[in-house]
Design a protein around this motif. Structure first.
Motif, short mmCIF file in Angstrom:
data_model
loop_
_atom_site.label_atom_id
_atom_site.label_comp_id
_atom_site.label_asym_id
_atom_site.label_seq_id
_atom_site.Cartn_x
_atom_site.Cartn_y
_atom_site.Cartn_z
N VAL A 191 0.84 -1.20 0.00
CA VAL A 191 0.00 0.00 0.00
C VAL A 191 0.87 1.25 0.00
CG1 VAL A 191 -1.83 1.23 1.22
CG2 VAL A 191 -1.73 -1.26 1.35
N TRP A 192 0.48 2.24 -0.81
CA TRP A 192 1.09 3.57 -0.78
C TRP A 192 0.00 4.59 -0.50
CZ3 TRP A 192 1.96 -0.14 -4.39
CH2 TRP A 192 3.29 -0.57 -4.61
N SER A 193 0.32 5.64 0.24
CA SER A 193 -0.68 6.68 0.50
C SER A 193 -0.03 8.06 0.54
CB SER A 193 -1.41 6.42 1.83
OG SER A 193 -0.55 6.62 2.94
N LEU A 194 -0.84 9.05 0.16
CA LEU A 194 -0.44 10.46 0.22
C LEU A 194 -1.61 11.21 0.83
CD1 LEU A 194 1.29 12.97 -0.52
CD2 LEU A 194 0.21 12.89 -2.79
N GLY A 195 -1.44 11.63 2.08
CA GLY A 195 -2.51 12.34 2.77
C GLY A 195 -3.79 11.52 2.81
N TYR A 196 -4.93 12.22 2.70
CA TYR A 196 -6.23 11.57 2.74
C TYR A 196 -6.79 11.26 1.36
CZ TYR A 196 -6.40 13.09 7.64
OH TYR A 196 -6.12 13.28 8.97
N ASP A 197 -6.21 11.89 0.32
CA ASP A 197 -6.85 11.87 -1.00
C ASP A 197 -6.29 10.83 -1.97
OD1 ASP A 197 -8.65 13.89 -0.41
OD2 ASP A 197 -7.24 15.46 -0.98
N TYR A 198 -5.11 10.28 -1.68
CA TYR A 198 -4.49 9.40 -2.65
C TYR A 198 -4.01 8.10 -1.99
CZ TYR A 198 -4.30 13.72 -5.37
OH TYR A 198 -4.63 14.88 -6.01
N SER A 199 -4.33 6.98 -2.61
CA SER A 199 -3.79 5.70 -2.14
C SER A 199 -3.75 4.71 -3.28
CB SER A 199 -4.62 5.13 -0.97
OG SER A 199 -5.95 4.89 -1.36
N MET A 200 -2.85 3.74 -3.17
CA MET A 200 -2.68 2.69 -4.17
C MET A 200 -2.45 1.38 -3.44
SD MET A 200 -1.99 2.81 -7.78
CE MET A 200 -0.64 3.92 -8.22
N ILE A 201 -3.15 0.32 -3.89
CA ILE A 201 -3.00 -1.00 -3.28
C ILE A 201 -2.64 -2.00 -4.37
CG2 ILE A 201 -4.15 -2.86 -2.01
CD1 ILE A 201 -6.06 -0.75 -0.88
N LEU A 202 -1.52 -2.69 -4.20
CA LEU A 202 -1.06 -3.70 -5.14
C LEU A 202 -1.21 -5.08 -4.52
CD1 LEU A 202 0.54 -4.77 -7.66
CD2 LEU A 202 2.63 -4.33 -6.32
N MET A 203 -1.91 -5.97 -5.21
CA MET A 203 -2.05 -7.36 -4.76
C MET A 203 -0.79 -8.13 -5.15
SD MET A 203 -5.19 -7.35 -3.57
CE MET A 203 -5.55 -9.10 -3.48
N GLN A 204 -0.13 -8.75 -4.16
CA GLN A 204 1.09 -9.51 -4.41
C GLN A 204 0.89 -11.02 -4.33
OE1 GLN A 204 3.48 -7.45 -1.35
NE2 GLN A 204 4.68 -6.55 -3.02
N ALA A 205 -0.14 -11.47 -3.64
CA ALA A 205 -0.48 -12.89 -3.52
C ALA A 205 -1.93 -12.97 -3.07
CB ALA A 205 0.44 -13.59 -2.52
N PRO A 206 -2.64 -14.06 -3.44
CA PRO A 206 -2.18 -15.27 -4.15
C PRO A 206 -1.92 -15.01 -5.63
CG PRO A 206 -4.55 -15.33 -3.82
CD PRO A 206 -4.07 -14.13 -3.08
N ILE A 207 -1.39 -16.03 -6.31
CA ILE A 207 -0.97 -15.90 -7.70
C ILE A 207 -2.11 -15.42 -8.59
CG2 ILE A 207 -0.22 -17.20 -9.73
CD1 ILE A 207 2.03 -16.61 -7.80
N ARG A 208 -3.31 -15.95 -8.37
CA ARG A 208 -4.42 -15.61 -9.26
C ARG A 208 -4.80 -14.13 -9.18
NH1 ARG A 208 -6.93 -18.55 -5.15
NH2 ARG A 208 -8.51 -17.41 -3.94
N ASP A 209 -4.45 -13.46 -8.08
CA ASP A 209 -4.79 -12.05 -7.92
C ASP A 209 -3.57 -11.13 -8.07
OD1 ASP A 209 -7.55 -12.52 -7.28
OD2 ASP A 209 -6.89 -13.20 -5.30
N LYS A 210 -2.39 -11.71 -8.26
CA LYS A 210 -1.16 -10.92 -8.32
C LYS A 210 -1.21 -9.89 -9.45
CE LYS A 210 3.88 -11.32 -8.35
NZ LYS A 210 5.03 -12.24 -8.40
N GLY A 211 -0.83 -8.67 -9.13
CA GLY A 211 -0.82 -7.59 -10.11
C GLY A 211 -2.08 -6.76 -10.15
N THR A 212 -3.15 -7.20 -9.49
CA THR A 212 -4.37 -6.41 -9.39
C THR A 212 -4.08 -5.16 -8.55
OG1 THR A 212 -5.76 -8.37 -9.56
CG2 THR A 212 -6.77 -6.39 -8.63
N VAL A 213 -4.58 -4.02 -9.00
CA VAL A 213 -4.28 -2.76 -8.33
C VAL A 213 -5.57 -1.97 -8.09
CG1 VAL A 213 -3.01 -0.56 -8.45
CG2 VAL A 213 -2.00 -2.64 -9.41
#
Length: 246
Positions: free
Chosen positions: A58-80
């Protein structure tokens, strides 16, 4: 005259309480996320007959911006998942498509867990979507904490009829949260454990969301690490960058 004076004093006291509650919540939110932050988290979804594990970054900037990257399981890897202010986007690498999530999906379960999509990307804000007041104090984990009651504003796009926050008086750590439906019934409880130092901040390393109605049902978030002040800006939180994360 005495009755009028008493009414004025009561109004002033209630206003001060509301202001104090807002300030405490903001300090708690700022303590948790900082100006910028990144974290790696393992998520364990537990049900009576099965369980599953998910790893996210997870990355975040204040209250307005965030990003979540799925790393596992394999079937969901890369989902953002991407949040930019009031807009929420989801990158599906298998179909190579970015989907904008409508507000109606914010209250749906995230990846089958006890957290909603809104919980993960913080589309709504407890500071802006709820009125608040301090209703008492108690001890949790041996720490004195405020009990703050949140009631949703009339037009707020939120699912809960009431929320109670339990915030540590000294370090403003959110030690527990209770979620109630519109009829006042307690639905979910979130508690923290294993408070550790991340950087120069004391923070809980484990958050457990438990269903009150469904026995044996819970979701556990375990923080592997958290870094603050990482030097990212708004340009990091773009739809184009969703496709580049790995």
């Amino acid at each position: 005259m005495n009755k009028l004076l008493s009414s004025i004093v009561l109004i002033i006291f209630c206003s001060a309480q509301a202001q104090d509650a807002s300030g405490i919540i903001k300090l708690s939110e700022d303590h948790l996320r900082g100006e910028t932050s990144t974290a790696e988290i393992s998520v364990e979804v537990v049900r009576r007959l099965w369980s599953r594990s998910i790893d996210i970054k997870v990355w975040s900037l204040g209250y307005d911006y965030s990003m979540i990257l799925m790393q596992a399981p394999i079937r969901d890897k890369g989902t953002v998942y991407l949040k930019r202010k009031k807009e929420i986007w989801n990158w599906q690498p298998k179909i190579k498509k970015i989907i904008k999530l409508p507000p109606s999906m914010m209250m749906q379960s995230w990846m089958g867990s006890d957290f909603t999509n809104d919980d993960l990307v913080k589309e709504s804000s407890i500071l802006f979507d709820y009125t608040n007041k301090i209703i008492g104090d108690t001890l949790l984990l041996g720490l004195s904490c405020y009990i703050i009651e949140l009631i949703p504003k009339l037009d707020a796009p939120v699912v809960w009829g009431k929320i109670k926050l339990f915030i540590d008086i000294k370090n403003y750590i959110q030690l527990a949260t209770e979620f109630y439906d519109e009829d006042g019934y307690l639905i979910n409880k979130m508690k923290v454990s294993e408070i550790k130092t991340f950087g120069n901040r004391l923070l809980p390393s484990i958050l457990t969301m438990t269903s009150v109605e469904e026995k044996g049902q819970k979701t556990i978030l375990r923080y592997k690490y958290i870094d603050f002040d990482i030097g990212i800006n708004e340009d990091f939180f773009t739809k184009e960058n969703m496709k580049l994360l790995n």
